[in-house]
Design an enzyme around this catalytic site. Structure first.
Site, mmCIF file in Angstrom:
data_model
loop_
_atom_site.group_PDB
_atom_site.id
_atom_site.type_symbol
_atom_site.label_atom_id
_atom_site.label_comp_id
_atom_site.label_asym_id
_atom_site.label_seq_id
_atom_site.Cartn_x
_atom_site.Cartn_y
_atom_site.Cartn_z
ATOM 1 N N GLU A 170 0.843 -1.213 0.000
ATOM 2 C CA GLU A 170 0.000 0.000 0.000
ATOM 3 C C GLU A 170 0.866 1.247 0.000
ATOM 4 O OE1 GLU A 170 -3.294 0.090 2.760
ATOM 5 O OE2 GLU A 170 -3.442 2.265 2.583
ATOM 6 N N LYS A 217 -7.680 -1.016 10.980
ATOM 7 C CA LYS A 217 -6.988 -1.388 9.735
ATOM 8 C C LYS A 217 -5.769 -0.462 9.552
ATOM 9 C CE LYS A 217 -6.227 -1.281 5.093
ATOM 10 N NZ LYS A 217 -5.372 -0.342 4.375
ATOM 11 N N ASP A 245 4.045 -14.248 11.609
ATOM 12 C CA ASP A 245 2.752 -14.682 11.077
ATOM 13 C C ASP A 245 1.726 -13.542 11.225
ATOM 14 O OD1 ASP A 245 0.273 -15.842 10.668
ATOM 15 O OD2 ASP A 245 0.759 -17.694 11.721
ATOM 16 N N HIS A 269 -2.384 10.045 -0.587
ATOM 17 C CA HIS A 269 -2.565 8.866 -1.442
ATOM 18 C C HIS A 269 -2.406 9.215 -2.913
ATOM 19 C CE1 HIS A 269 -4.782 5.794 1.268
ATOM 20 N NE2 HIS A 269 -3.654 6.213 1.774
#
Ligand code: MEV
Length: 452
Positions: free
Chosen positions: A94, A289, A305, A402
């Site tokens: 991202e 998130k 993991d 972004h």
């Protein structure tokens, strides 16, 4: 597709014994599922590593390996964590995650940095079983059973004990309020700097065998009921392996992050945004998130993991019965603080951390931390990402940041030269970035026309 068609699926798509085929044959078969098999095989070949040793290592990490899937490996400098400066490796696809974390880390490095604490760092797992007899009988025989369980796993725990770890507790838990006759034997393990999944699962499977043997041979158990082991597995809900991290500064010091807003107003908006994430599941999910943007990137870079870490974090976020924000923000006596507590089970020895050369590189760059120190670094990356995300949301919004990366990606897609990039960045500053708009711009630029 209706059910009939579904059942009539052509046999040719079913490949028996695929795993036994050689790689080239697998690639050929797999490519035949793509729209252009030749092109698919070409792409897959292109992304294999030219060094056969490296490729062999990667082929061995998984099954049916055809090629590699590259992810960007970046670093976020200036992470001041418990008084030590780290260069933090981050693997993420991202755009803007690394830049945001780095900007946040730089900001906090001038304000005391991130401070973390860990607890006992215990992992846990269970033997889940059904028992038709009385709970009292199980409780009565349990001390004897516990001794057998501990003695039975001694050969497995011997090495871990040499490293200072091992099993710390074994208990019997009655889950009959959820499912009739459901019980668990819980083991709590100290796996030192290793994630310890194989160790824990081996101990639990041995527990299960001993339990079944006990139920089939102890007279009280044989006459008291029937016992059936359903499964034995570690729990990724590592609520005994917790890290807390915080960062704080005077509200007046927040100007560099307040996007031109008075720092007091910025801090209040920030705190309100976090409160909203605490009460609204729609906002909480996105808020968390943003935290995992930072956490996962470091977890992946260090060969840990990320599915386990994510699962534990989200379960923890819902521990009150309502899914909520993992972080909290406060203003008190003119000081702004951002804090977070979550389970974070990672290792710095064993498994991928030792096998994957890039994971080893990451750990080396971090100064070869122990598991507790790595927990603190990872939690700091999560908090840094959260600070950058919410900070942007309550000021200029996230699209501005972004869009810069988005533009760069689109320019990359069209193979833009450095000059074209410079022209595009100038042109699109303050304009909406979109695939078609950038294509149009480049077409005009390349045709000698004046874009726009
Ligand atoms: C985007 O990857 C992450 C954010 O949506 C996080 C947030 O909303 O807090 C910006």
């Amino acid at each position: 597709m209706n059910l009939k068609n579904f059942c009539d699926m052509p046999d040719k798509d079913i490949i028996k014994g695929f795993s036994r085929l050689g790689r080239r044959e697998k690639l050929e078969r797999a490519s035949s599922f793509a729209s252009d098999p030749g092109k698919a095989a070409e792409i897959a070949e292109k992304y294999r590593h030219h060094d056969t040793g490296v490729q062999k290592l990667h082929d061995g990490f998984s099954e049916n390996t055809l090629t590699n899937f590259f992810m960007p490996y970046g670093v976020a400098p200036n992470f001041l964590v418990n008084g030590k400066v780290y260069m933090v490796p981050m693997v993420t696809e991202e755009s803007s995650v690394v830049a945001a974390a780095a900007r946040s880390a730089g900001f906090w490095s001038d304000r005391g940095g991130f401070i973390y604490e860990t607890n006992d760092m215990l992992k846990n797992g269970h033997v889940h079983f059904l028992w038709t007899g009385s709970g009292e009988l199980l409780q009565e025989v349990f001390p004897e059973l516990r001794e057998k369980l501990l003695a039975g796993i001694a050969p497995i725990t011997a090495n871990m004990e040499k490293r200072g770890g091992g099993i710390r507790a074994v208990s019997l838990e009655d889950m009959g309020h959820e499912i009739e006759g459901y019980y668990r034997i819980k083991g709590e393990f100290d796996t030192r700097d290793s994630m310890g999944a194989n160790f824990i699962n081996s101990c639990l499977e041995e527990f299960a065998a001993i339990l079944e043997d006990f139920a089939g041979s102890d007279e009280r158990m044989v006459s008291g009921g029937e016992l059936k082991v359903i499964m034995s597995i570690l729990s990724n809900y590592t609520d005994g392996c917790i890290v807390s991290v915080r960062a704080e500064c005077d509200v007046e010091e927040m100007a560099p992050f307040s996007g031109g807003m008075p720092p007091g107003e910025f801090a209040r908006k920030f705190v309100m945004a976090v409160r909203m994430a605490a009460v609204d599941v729609f906002r909480a999910t996105t808020h968390n998130k943003g935290i995992f943007n930072g956490i996962d990137a470091v977890v992946i870079a260090t060969g840990n993991d990320f599915r386990a870490v994510e699962a534990a974090g989200h379960a923890w976020a819902a521990r009150s019965g309502r899914y909520s924000s993992l972080s909290g923000a406060h203003i008190e006596d003119g000081r702004f603080s951002l804090e977070m507590t979550l389970p974070l089970s990672v290792g710095t020895v064993g498994g991928m951390t030792g096998l994957h050369p890039m994971a080893r590189l990451s750990l080396d760059m971090l100064g070869n931390p122990g598991a507790g120190e790595l927990m603190g670094i990872i939690a700091s990356a999560g908090l840094a990402s959260n600070f950058a995300a919410v900070g942007a949301l309550v000021t200029k919004g996230i699209q501005a940041g972004h869009m810069k990366m988005h533009l760069s990606n689109i320019l990359g897609h069209f193979g833009a030269t450095d000059d074209e990039r410079a022209a595009a960045e100038k042109y699109f500053s303050g304009r909406k970035v979109g695939f078609a708009a950038v294509e149009n711009f480049l077409t005009k630029l390349r045709g000698g026309g004046k874009p726009g």
